[in-house]
Enzyme design. Structure first.
Site, PDB file in Angstrom:
ATOM      1  N   TRP A 342      36.300  71.728  33.493  1.00 42.02           N
ATOM      2  CA  TRP A 342      35.066  71.713  32.975  1.00 42.02           C
ATOM      3  C   TRP A 342      34.412  70.289  32.582  1.00 42.02           C
ATOM      4  CZ3 TRP A 342      33.707  69.609  28.133  1.00 42.02           C
ATOM      5  CH2 TRP A 342      32.503  70.206  27.374  1.00 42.02           C
ATOM      6  N   HIS A 343      35.049  69.267  32.364  1.00 39.22           N
ATOM      7  CA  HIS A 343      34.677  67.893  31.947  1.00 39.22           C
ATOM      8  C   HIS A 343      33.823  67.280  33.263  1.00 39.22           C
ATOM      9  CE1 HIS A 343      37.168  68.340  28.346  1.00 39.22           C
ATOM     10  NE2 HIS A 343      36.525  67.411  27.992  1.00 39.22           N
ATOM     11  N   GLY A 344      34.283  67.649  34.431  1.00 33.81           N
ATOM     12  CA  GLY A 344      33.436  67.233  35.369  1.00 33.81           C
ATOM     13  C   GLY A 344      33.825  67.657  36.633  1.00 33.81           C
ATOM     14  N   PHE A 482      28.293  66.308  30.380  1.00 38.89           N
ATOM     15  CA  PHE A 482      28.995  67.604  30.631  1.00 38.89           C
ATOM     16  C   PHE A 482      28.292  68.729  30.248  1.00 38.89           C
ATOM     17  CE2 PHE A 482      32.335  64.045  29.326  1.00 38.89           C
ATOM     18  CZ  PHE A 482      32.514  63.680  30.566  1.00 38.89           C
TER      19      PHE A 482
END
Length: 482
Positions: A342-344, A482
């Protein structure tokens, strides 16, 4: 639009008086908040508003359809999820997937290549007669897309399971998804918390004003005086890690741990402060995470709105801890890895999530033992958690896997020449850390920190520091990406 710039101050000076005038009429209040929120979000790029409006409209309609037909409820939920994950996947992960698949195809010795993701919308534009001069050259990630899609999606999922009532007002729902204080970097609000506040007439008390201003000042100080200052040293080292030895790499990693905390929690504080000035109460998103005594405790304190989102919508649907220890560990591991993704869209974030997953699995039972809870000194536990979390930040901050491995190898193998670093940086880090440890302790000093004169003194110190020492900054918040 950034909270710590003059543009936002002018924006809020226009929005706030009008809001105070219209807030007694709920419909006018939501219309004005929607206009303000779309202006705030569209300030960077007005084209982003099409995505924000489109995904919000789909979720709003799908929940209405769920209510009208019990037999097709799952179909409407699937359409909502496909819509949200589809847009999120395209804008955030299509480039990463295409690059890795093409690399794999090359490794197989094939000449076939997947086209650049930007070509897909260009093909649609060509069908409707749009000229090539208007075509996309690259897929640009809309700011905060992960935050507003997750917030909107949570409404759909909660409605499907009957946990919330259907929102009838389209304007109010659009306002819920786009509420400007927390739109681009959270906290990720749940419908059950924010929607009822938008349905009523918020009362603004003296406490709301003082607490709101205090929260905004603390967040402003964290961002401008600490995070942006630390970034100067962090960027210098991490942009060219091969030029530095172990001490500088360690210091830069520790500095980044505090930079990302002050940057992200600073945004949250400012968001909560602005919302509080308008009579809205957003959820706590950070609770002194570097004072945690275990990794489980850390994730109960860091980015709380995201941690609880993954717990409710990923961990529990996977089975949670209902089917034995092996399944529990599997579900914990998958949840943490998905959180990393999810963060990247990079392997560094996958490894960051996997490391936290492994750390959580290894220490979960240990943290529950009487020995760990009562015999290990609290400060030792806090230092161990901080050391592990800080080590994993290497993968979060490094520009590539090669850089991450290089930094780790040089930390353990390069020389120990004394690095050149600002003394002020060390003073700021130690001061903030000492404050957190004292504030979460059971000592008499904690009670001293809670006294009104002491808190007022700290506020004055922050104001003086900002006025004399801190430099103006327009550096974007880390989590905008994000």
């Amino acid at each position: 639009m950034l909270f710590h710039t003059w543009v936002f101050f002018v924006f809020f000076l226009i929005v706030y008086p009008v809001y105070l005038f219209v807030r007694k009429n709920n419909q006018l209040m939501n219309v004005w908040l929607l206009i303000a929120s779309y202006t705030f979000y569209g300030w960077w790029n007005p084209y982003y508003l099409l995505l924000l409006f489109g995904t919000s409209a789909v979720d709003y309609l799908m929940v209405l359809f769920m209510e009208r037909s019990q037999r097709t409820r799952k179909l409407w939920l699937i359409i909502s999820l496909v819509s949200n994950f589809g847009f999120l996947g395209y804008f955030k992960y299509s480039g990463f997937l295409t690059e890795n698949l093409n690399s794999f195809i090359t490794h197989l010795g094939l000449s076939f290549r997947l086209p650049d993701p930007a070509q897909y919308p260009n093909a649609l534009l060509a069908l409707v007669g749009v000229g090539e001069d208007k075509f996309f050259t690259q897929v640009i990630l809309p700011i905060g897309i992960s935050f507003h899609t997750f917030q909107s999606m949570s409404y759909t999922i909660d409605a499907y399971f009957g946990n919330i009532k259907t929102e009838r007002s389209f304007v109010r729902f659009l306002t819920f998804v786009s509420f400007f204080p927390q739109l681009v970097a959270g906290p990720i609000e749940r419908a059950r918390n924010l929607l009822p506040q938008l349905q009523g007439r918020p009362q603004i008390t003296q406490s709301d004003i003082t607490d709101g201003l205090s929260l905004f000042l603390v967040g402003f100080f964290k961002k401008v005086a600490i995070a942006d200052y630390l970034s100067k040293y962090v960027d210098k080292v991490y942009d060219a890690p091969a030029q530095f030895q172990a001490p500088a790499l360690i210091l830069a990693t520790v500095a980044f741990a505090w930079q990302i905390y002050c940057d992200f929690s600073g945004y949250t504080d400012m968001a909560r402060g602005v919302a509080r000035l308008m009579g809205f109460h957003l959820m706590l998103n950070f609770n002194n995470p570097y004072a945690a005594v275990g990794l489980g405790d850390f994730w109960a304190r860091w980015h709380i709105s995201l941690s609880t989102w993954f717990k409710d919508y990923v961990y529990f649907p996977l089975g949670g801890n209902r089917n034995g220890l092996l399944h529990t560990y599997r579900n914990m591991f998958l949840t943490m890895v998905i959180s990393g993704i999810w963060h990247g869209a990079a392997w560094t974030f996958v490894i960051w999530g996997a490391l936290h997953a492994i750390g959580r699995l290894v220490t979960r039972q240990l943290e529950r033992t009487p020995f760990y809870r009562h015999s290990v000194p609290k400060i030792v536990k806090q230092l161990l958690v901080f050391a592990f979390v800080t080590f994993t930040w290497i993968f979060f901050r490094a520009q590539s896997l090669n850089d991450a491995w290089l930094i780790i190898s040089r930390i353990f193998s390069s020389g120990f020449a004394a690095p050149q670093f600002p003394v002020l940086m060390a003073i700021l880090i130690l001061a903030v850390w000492a404050y957190q440890l004292l504030y979460t302790s059971d000592s008499h000093l904690k009670r001293l920190l809670e006294l009104a004169p002491v808190r007022l003194g700290l506020v004055l110190l922050m104001v003086v520091y900002l006025a004399i020492v801190a430099q103006p900054s327009t550096k974007a918040f880390i989590y905008f990406q994000f």
